[in-house]
Design a protein around this motif. Structure first.
Motif, PDB file in Angstrom:
ATOM      1  N   GLU A 176       0.820  -1.217   0.000  1.00 22.33           N
ATOM      2  CA  GLU A 176       0.000   0.000   0.000  1.00 22.33           C
ATOM      3  C   GLU A 176       0.853   1.266   0.000  1.00 22.33           C
ATOM      4  OE1 GLU A 176      -2.945   0.035   3.045  1.00 22.33           O
ATOM      5  OE2 GLU A 176      -3.890  -1.836   2.392  1.00 22.33           O
ATOM      6  N   GLU A 177       1.941   1.254   0.766  1.00 25.73           N
ATOM      7  CA  GLU A 177       2.784   2.455   0.836  1.00 25.73           C
ATOM      8  C   GLU A 177       3.393   2.782  -0.523  1.00 25.73           C
ATOM      9  OE1 GLU A 177       6.834   0.145   2.376  1.00 25.73           O
ATOM     10  OE2 GLU A 177       5.901   1.638   3.676  1.00 25.73           O
ATOM     11  N   HIS A 178       3.750   1.743  -1.274  1.00 26.96           N
ATOM     12  CA  HIS A 178       4.316   1.948  -2.605  1.00 26.96           C
ATOM     13  C   HIS A 178       3.253   2.473  -3.561  1.00 26.96           C
ATOM     14  CE1 HIS A 178       6.770   1.295  -6.197  1.00 26.96           C
ATOM     15  NE2 HIS A 178       5.720   0.689  -6.729  1.00 26.96           N
ATOM     16  N   VAL A 179       2.070   1.875  -3.527  1.00 28.66           N
ATOM     17  CA  VAL A 179       0.975   2.295  -4.408  1.00 28.66           C
ATOM     18  C   VAL A 179       0.662   3.774  -4.198  1.00 28.66           C
ATOM     19  CG1 VAL A 179      -1.485   2.006  -4.911  1.00 28.66           C
ATOM     20  CG2 VAL A 179      -0.033  -0.018  -4.587  1.00 28.66           C
ATOM     21  N   ARG A 180       0.539   4.200  -2.945  1.00 27.13           N
ATOM     22  CA  ARG A 180       0.218   5.604  -2.654  1.00 27.13           C
ATOM     23  C   ARG A 180       1.308   6.543  -3.178  1.00 27.13           C
ATOM     24  NH1 ARG A 180      -1.366   3.482   2.423  1.00 27.13           N
ATOM     25  NH2 ARG A 180       0.652   4.101   3.312  1.00 27.13           N
ATOM     26  N   THR A 181       2.566   6.150  -2.990  1.00 30.98           N
ATOM     27  CA  THR A 181       3.679   6.995  -3.436  1.00 30.98           C
ATOM     28  C   THR A 181       3.684   7.139  -4.948  1.00 30.98           C
ATOM     29  OG1 THR A 181       5.008   6.307  -1.534  1.00 30.98           O
ATOM     30  CG2 THR A 181       6.186   7.276  -3.388  1.00 30.98           C
ATOM     31  N   VAL A 182       3.488   6.053  -5.666  1.00 31.48           N
ATOM     32  CA  VAL A 182       3.482   6.095  -7.132  1.00 31.48           C
ATOM     33  C   VAL A 182       2.348   6.990  -7.631  1.00 31.48           C
ATOM     34  CG1 VAL A 182       3.103   4.729  -9.220  1.00 31.48           C
ATOM     35  CG2 VAL A 182       4.624   3.869  -7.429  1.00 31.48           C
ATOM     36  N   GLN A 183       1.172   6.868  -7.033  1.00 27.04           N
ATOM     37  CA  GLN A 183       0.033   7.691  -7.463  1.00 27.04           C
ATOM     38  C   GLN A 183       0.309   9.173  -7.240  1.00 27.04           C
ATOM     39  OE1 GLN A 183      -3.090   5.671  -5.186  1.00 27.04           O
ATOM     40  NE2 GLN A 183      -3.966   4.900  -7.092  1.00 27.04           N
ATOM     41  N   LYS A 184       0.924   9.503  -6.117  1.00 28.06           N
ATOM     42  CA  LYS A 184       1.242  10.901  -5.834  1.00 28.06           C
ATOM     43  C   LYS A 184       2.280  11.443  -6.819  1.00 28.06           C
ATOM     44  CE  LYS A 184       0.208  11.310  -0.885  1.00 28.06           C
ATOM     45  NZ  LYS A 184       0.767  11.690   0.445  1.00 28.06           N
ATOM     46  N   ILE A 185       3.294  10.634  -7.125  1.00 32.00           N
ATOM     47  CA  ILE A 185       4.337  11.068  -8.057  1.00 32.00           C
ATOM     48  C   ILE A 185       3.755  11.275  -9.454  1.00 32.00           C
ATOM     49  CG2 ILE A 185       6.446  10.321  -9.243  1.00 32.00           C
ATOM     50  CD1 ILE A 185       7.289   8.982  -6.601  1.00 32.00           C
ATOM     51  N   PHE A 186       2.919  10.337  -9.895  1.00 33.46           N
ATOM     52  CA  PHE A 186       2.310  10.440 -11.226  1.00 33.46           C
ATOM     53  C   PHE A 186       1.495  11.737 -11.326  1.00 33.46           C
ATOM     54  CE2 PHE A 186      -0.420   9.643 -14.786  1.00 33.46           C
ATOM     55  CZ  PHE A 186       0.253   8.735 -15.589  1.00 33.46           C
ATOM     56  N   LYS A 187       0.704  12.011 -10.291  1.00 29.96           N
ATOM     57  CA  LYS A 187      -0.125  13.226 -10.298  1.00 29.96           C
ATOM     58  C   LYS A 187       0.742  14.480 -10.292  1.00 29.96           C
ATOM     59  CE  LYS A 187      -4.048  15.391  -7.940  1.00 29.96           C
ATOM     60  NZ  LYS A 187      -4.952  15.352  -6.767  1.00 29.96           N
ATOM     61  N   LYS A 188       1.836  14.440  -9.516  1.00 26.68           N
ATOM     62  CA  LYS A 188       2.764  15.584  -9.466  1.00 26.68           C
ATOM     63  C   LYS A 188       3.345  15.854 -10.850  1.00 26.68           C
ATOM     64  CE  LYS A 188       7.261  16.872  -7.443  1.00 26.68           C
ATOM     65  NZ  LYS A 188       6.932  18.215  -6.922  1.00 26.68           N
ATOM     66  N   PHE A 189       3.786  14.804 -11.531  1.00 24.11           N
ATOM     67  CA  PHE A 189       4.340  14.953 -12.873  1.00 24.11           C
ATOM     68  C   PHE A 189       3.308  15.553 -13.833  1.00 24.11           C
ATOM     69  CE2 PHE A 189       7.642  11.285 -12.376  1.00 24.11           C
ATOM     70  CZ  PHE A 189       8.443  12.132 -11.634  1.00 24.11           C
ATOM     71  N   TYR A 190       2.074  15.089 -13.713  1.00 21.43           N
ATOM     72  CA  TYR A 190       1.004  15.573 -14.602  1.00 21.43           C
ATOM     73  C   TYR A 190       0.732  17.054 -14.341  1.00 21.43           C
ATOM     74  CZ  TYR A 190      -3.531  15.947 -16.908  1.00 21.43           C
ATOM     75  OH  TYR A 190      -4.587  16.334 -17.714  1.00 21.43           O
ATOM     76  N   GLU A 191       0.661  17.404 -13.068  1.00 22.69           N
ATOM     77  CA  GLU A 191       0.329  18.791 -12.712  1.00 22.69           C
ATOM     78  C   GLU A 191       1.435  19.764 -13.085  1.00 22.69           C
ATOM     79  OE1 GLU A 191      -0.539  18.424  -8.569  1.00 22.69           O
ATOM     80  OE2 GLU A 191      -2.652  17.888  -8.902  1.00 22.69           O
TER      81      GLU A 191
END
Length: 648
Positions: A98-113
């Motif tokens: 779960e900790e990895h999944v949350r981190t990846v989602q946050k990074i992906f969104k950061k890159f998009y934004e």
């Protein structure tokens, strides 16, 4: 306060059980981690499993289970193999954590934004085993340039990362940081073959399968393999784009990523660019190690030349397998393994050089001094001077080589020191000295020098053969050395100690008997496989009634994947979706169809046929094909007909 050292392996892909070539990386990294602890570093060693992707989803469908259940099973196998090799990792991460999944989602969104990621469409050649897209010019003879397998044409909506935005910055970094990529040949390859010709934007999401980390703001997409997998190096130590943990602040940047040469591109181009986009420092060094070959050929299940680590441990013992791999795999060139080579190294190096040295030294101390390690007078003759100089020189060289991560070359220096010890025995002939009471102190000096030489060699052996080193220290009653600075002075701390029990460290193997037993076992398995194939006899053809025909259930199916049956030139193994489930069907059409030509096609399946085994592989149905003068021709169905439709 100890200086930190953060080291990682590439995370193992959970498509199937890893072979011994895959395990080598974990063993090499373990040896490096143990050496750095020996130097006094505060080591954090990360390894784990990569668990997402289309290939996993396909493999799970074949077994009729969920992807999570599938990766749970394989990840458990991988971890148990790592443990059987005594890999001293500090954390084992899974990309389904779960900790990895949350981190990846946050990074992906950061890159998009921040504008690094944009939505587009991809059309190109796709290799499912490698989970990589390729352009026409990158293909080699129409196949994947990495693995050589056939590719399929795919088109789908996807998000892309703007790689070119950071390319010049990365080129400058690599050119000004010579130690970033090692060995140097890998550095030149990345610059000349990939970076300087220009980078294409990278596909970082997929929309045609679901087994992956969902994009948090677009549930039609899952994060694509490399942005997911590479992030483990920071997610495992507590990175969060909003509030990085204290552990992350302590450990990052990584001091060393240990990876196979086939994925250097992803770790020295994609990963640094992702880190630059997050404004994070780059890892200090990426080591791209060579491959382990079987009889000079790349290991492949389809070639039948795969060796598994747990089976080799059962046959030869843990220390023997670890030693072979670490001694065989040079820094620059691929290593090679075969049963013959393994046995020869075990007999020559472990049984004769190391095992025999410890055994006969301890035996002479027990015989001549009642098992008590004698004191050295400090008066060195010519042979003693040469021995001490050689041992210190070779162990010092071993130490420096390991500082540069050259494990095989480091091991070689240790065994040069051990051979000098055996030569010292032959030169001083303790058995002759024991016959002359006036030479008892000279005898004591010889045996004291040998024990001390063994102790010093064992210090440098401990990262490579931790179990054997522990047993040797137990025999000579030496304490395990925690810190080593690269100097190896003769201090004789074991003087006066009583020797412990002396086990046989390594036994010689009769190569002829071993290979004969192996051949016999292989013949037995092949005989059993032939028996199974013989049982799958075709039913006789004859006239049937309408009632008989009504018993036959014909169903439209879609071929999800197709591959050759191992050891059978004419058979293909297909995974077919028939609506309610996925069936495995084996068909003798390999002479007329390539696997990639069938994938995605819709066919007619006899879906209520009793399962049979062909060449030991279960077939759960039969596809319809016409027998023509030009060979078999599969009856394909219009693509508009849904899978699972009944044929009347």
């Amino acid at each position: 306060m100890k200086e930190k050292f953060y080291v990682t392996t590439a995370i193992a892909y959970t498509s199937r059980k890893p072979h011994i070539g895959n395990v080598y990386e974990a063993i090499l990294t373990d040896a490096i981690a143990r050496f750095k602890r020996l130097q006094g570093y505060d080591v954090f060693f990360l390894t784990g499993t990569d668990e997402h992707g289309e290939k996993i989803e396909t493999e799970a469908k074949k077994k009729g289970i969920t992807p999570k259940a599938y990766v749970d099973e394989v990840a458990g196998v991988i971890r148990s193999i790592w443990d059987s090799f005594h890999i001293s990792y500090d954390k084992f991460i899974r990309t389904t954590d779960e900790e990895h999944v949350r981190t990846v989602q946050k990074i992906f969104k950061k890159f998009y934004e921040q504008g690094d990621i944009y939505k587009g469409a991809y059309e190109g050649h796709y290799c499912t085993p490698c989970e990589s897209f390729w352009t026409e010019s990158q293909l080699v003879n129409g196949c994947c340039p990495d693995c050589g397998r056939p590719v399929v044409r795919k088109q789908e909506e996807a998000y892309f990362f703007k790689m070119s935005k950071y390319a010049d910055r990365l080129i400058e970094y690599i050119e000004t940081h010579e130690d970033f990529i090692t060995p140097p040949s890998r550095r030149n390859e990345m610059l000349n073959n990939f970076l300087r010709p220009g980078l294409q934007d990278l596909c970082v999401s997929r929309s045609t399968f679901t087994w992956g980390i969902p994009v948090s703001f677009d549930d039609k997409h899952v994060v694509y393999v490399w942005l997911d997998a590479l992030t483990n190096y920071i997610s495992a130590i507590g990175f969060d784009p909003d509030a990085p943990s204290a552990q992350f602040e302590k450990l990052w940047p990584a001091d060393l990523h240990v990876i196979g040469k086939d994925i250097v591109r992803f770790h020295t181009i994609y990963w640094p660019i992702f880190l630059m986009a997050m404004d994070l420092p780059l890892p200090k060094c990426v080591l791209g190690h060579p491959w382990l070959l079987f009889d000079q050929d790349k290991m492949s299940k389809s070639k039948g030349n795969v060796l598994y680590g747990d089976e080799l441990i059962e046959q030869f013992g843990l220390d023997a397998v670890r030693y072979y791999l670490l001694a065989e795999m040079g820094f620059f060139q691929d290593g090679n393994i075969s049963y013959e080579l393994l046995i020869q190294r075990i007999n020559a190096d472990l049984a004769n050089t190391l095992g025999n040295l410890v055994s006969r030294t301890c035996a002479m101390i027990k015989q001549y001094f009642g098992g008590e390690i004698p004191a050295c007078s400090g008066t060195d003759g010519e042979h003693a001077v040469t021995l001490k100089q050689t041992v210190a020189e070779k162990l010092g060289a071993s130490y420096k080589l390991m500082e540069g991560y050259s494990a095989a070359e480091s091991v070689e220096q240790i065994f040069l020191a051990l051979r000098a010890c055996n030569k010292y025995i032959d030169e001083t002939m303790p058995w002759a000295l024991a016959k002359d009471e006036s030479k008892r102190q000279e005898l004591a000096d010889v045996l004291a020098n040998l024990i001390e030489s063994i102790r010093l060699c064992t210090i440098m052996l401990s990262p490579f053969l931790p179990d054997a080193a522990s047993r040797i220290n137990g025999v000579i009653t030496a304490e395990a050395t925690e810190i080593c600075d690269g100097s190896f002075p003769y201090t004789y701390p074991c003087t006066g100690h009583t020797l412990g029990d002396t086990p046989i460290l390594f036994s010689r193997i009769d190569e002829k008997k071993f290979l004969e037993a192996l051949a016999k076992e292989k013949a037995t398995k092949e005989k059993e496989a032939k028996k199974e194939a013989k049982k799958a006899e075709e039913a006789p053809v004859g006239l049937i009634t309408i009632d008989d025909f009504a018993k036959v259930r014909l169903t439209v199916g879609q071929i999800l994947s197709c591959e050759p049956v191992e050891g059978a030139k004419k058979l293909l193994k297909l995974q077919v979706n028939i609506g309610s489930e996925t069936r495995q069907i084996v068909s003798g059409i390999a002479d007329w169809y390539r696997p990639e030509a069938l994938t995605g096609k819709k066919i007619v399946v006899v879906s209520n046929l009793q399962p049979a085994k062909l060449r030991g592989v279960e077939s759960q149905g039969m596809l319809l094909a016409a027998d023509t003068e030009n060979g078999a021709r599969v009856l394909f169905v219009d693509d508009s007909v849904p899978a699972g439709s009944k044929v009347r």
